[in-house]
Enzyme design. Sequence first.
Site, PDB file in Angstrom:
ATOM      1  N   ALA A  87      -1.576  56.806  -2.083  1.00 14.05           N
ATOM      2  CA  ALA A  87      -2.810  56.117  -1.706  1.00 14.05           C
ATOM      3  C   ALA A  87      -3.955  56.837  -2.404  1.00 14.05           C
ATOM      4  CB  ALA A  87      -2.990  56.134  -0.198  1.00 14.05           C
TER       5      ALA A  87
ATOM      6  N   ILE B 204      -1.528  61.732  -1.635  1.00 13.84           N
ATOM      7  CA  ILE B 204      -2.894  61.476  -2.075  1.00 13.84           C
ATOM      8  C   ILE B 204      -2.941  61.366  -3.598  1.00 13.84           C
ATOM      9  CG2 ILE B 204      -5.283  62.256  -2.028  1.00 13.84           C
ATOM     10  CD1 ILE B 204      -4.079  61.589   0.725  1.00 13.84           C
ATOM     11  N   LYS B 205      -3.530  60.279  -4.068  1.00  9.35           N
ATOM     12  CA  LYS B 205      -3.620  60.024  -5.504  1.00  9.35           C
ATOM     13  C   LYS B 205      -5.034  60.351  -5.976  1.00  9.35           C
ATOM     14  CE  LYS B 205      -1.790  56.328  -8.479  1.00  9.35           C
ATOM     15  NZ  LYS B 205      -1.508  54.874  -8.468  1.00  9.35           N
ATOM     16  N   VAL B 206      -5.136  61.214  -6.985  1.00  4.67           N
ATOM     17  CA  VAL B 206      -6.444  61.606  -7.516  1.00  4.67           C
ATOM     18  C   VAL B 206      -6.441  61.428  -9.035  1.00  4.67           C
ATOM     19  CG1 VAL B 206      -6.841  63.283  -5.660  1.00  4.67           C
ATOM     20  CG2 VAL B 206      -5.831  64.049  -7.825  1.00  4.67           C
TER      21      VAL B 206
END
Length: 216
Positions: free
Chosen positions: A56, A82-84
Site C-alpha cells: 500500500a 508500505i510502498k515508498v
Amino acid sequence: MKFFADTAEIDAIQELAATGLLDGVTTNPSLIAKSGRDFKEVTREICAIVDGPVSAEVVALDHETMMKEAEILRKIADNVCIKVPLTIDGLKTCKKLTGDGTMVNVTLCFSATQALLAAKAGATFVSPFVGRHDDNGFDGMQLIADIRLIYDNYDFGTEILVASVRHGIHVLEAAKIGADVMTAPPAVIKGLFKHVLTEKGIEGFLADWAKTGQSI
C-alpha cells in the site's frame, strides 16, 4: 519465484488466490483510484484475502508526512507492506520503517545504483519497472540482471520484485535471471496457464475418452 498480483480488483484477487499460487498483492494510488472505493476499505479487504504482503503506497513526498501516512497504513493489517518511492525522503522513510520491523517496498526503481541504495536502506523489496524501462529505450531485463549481480555480491536480503510486467516473456526472463518476485496484472498471470498445445492435448484426450463410453 513468488507471484504477486498488481491490482486492486477484489474479484480478480479472489480468483487468483483460490489457485493457491498467489503470494501477495501490489497496489498503487492509480489502481486504488480505479476501484472508486475508500483506500483503507479496499486495502483491508485485500489483506484478508491473501496471507502474503500487500503493498500500500504513501502519496506524500516528504519524510515526515510519509511516516504519518505509513503509520495509518500499517494499522490496517499485519501483512501491509508500505510502498515508498525511490527518493531521498523515500529511502529515509524506508530505513526508519524497516528498523521498526515494518515491511517496505521501494518502488519506481530504474537503475541498479538506485536498487543498491534501496538495499542499503534495508528495503524488504525493491521494484524495478521493466516494461516502462523498455518503453524508454532501455533494456529492462539487463537492469534485473545487474541488480541480481550486485545483491549477490554483497549478500543483500532485499528481494527483487519485478514490476511493470507486460507479458509472459517478462516473467520467463525474470525467472531465468533469478528475480525473487514478479508482480503483474491478473490478465498476464492467467495467461501463463495457457498454451495452445495444452488445449489441443486436452481436446484430444477427451475425444479419445468419449469413444470408450466409460466414466470415472
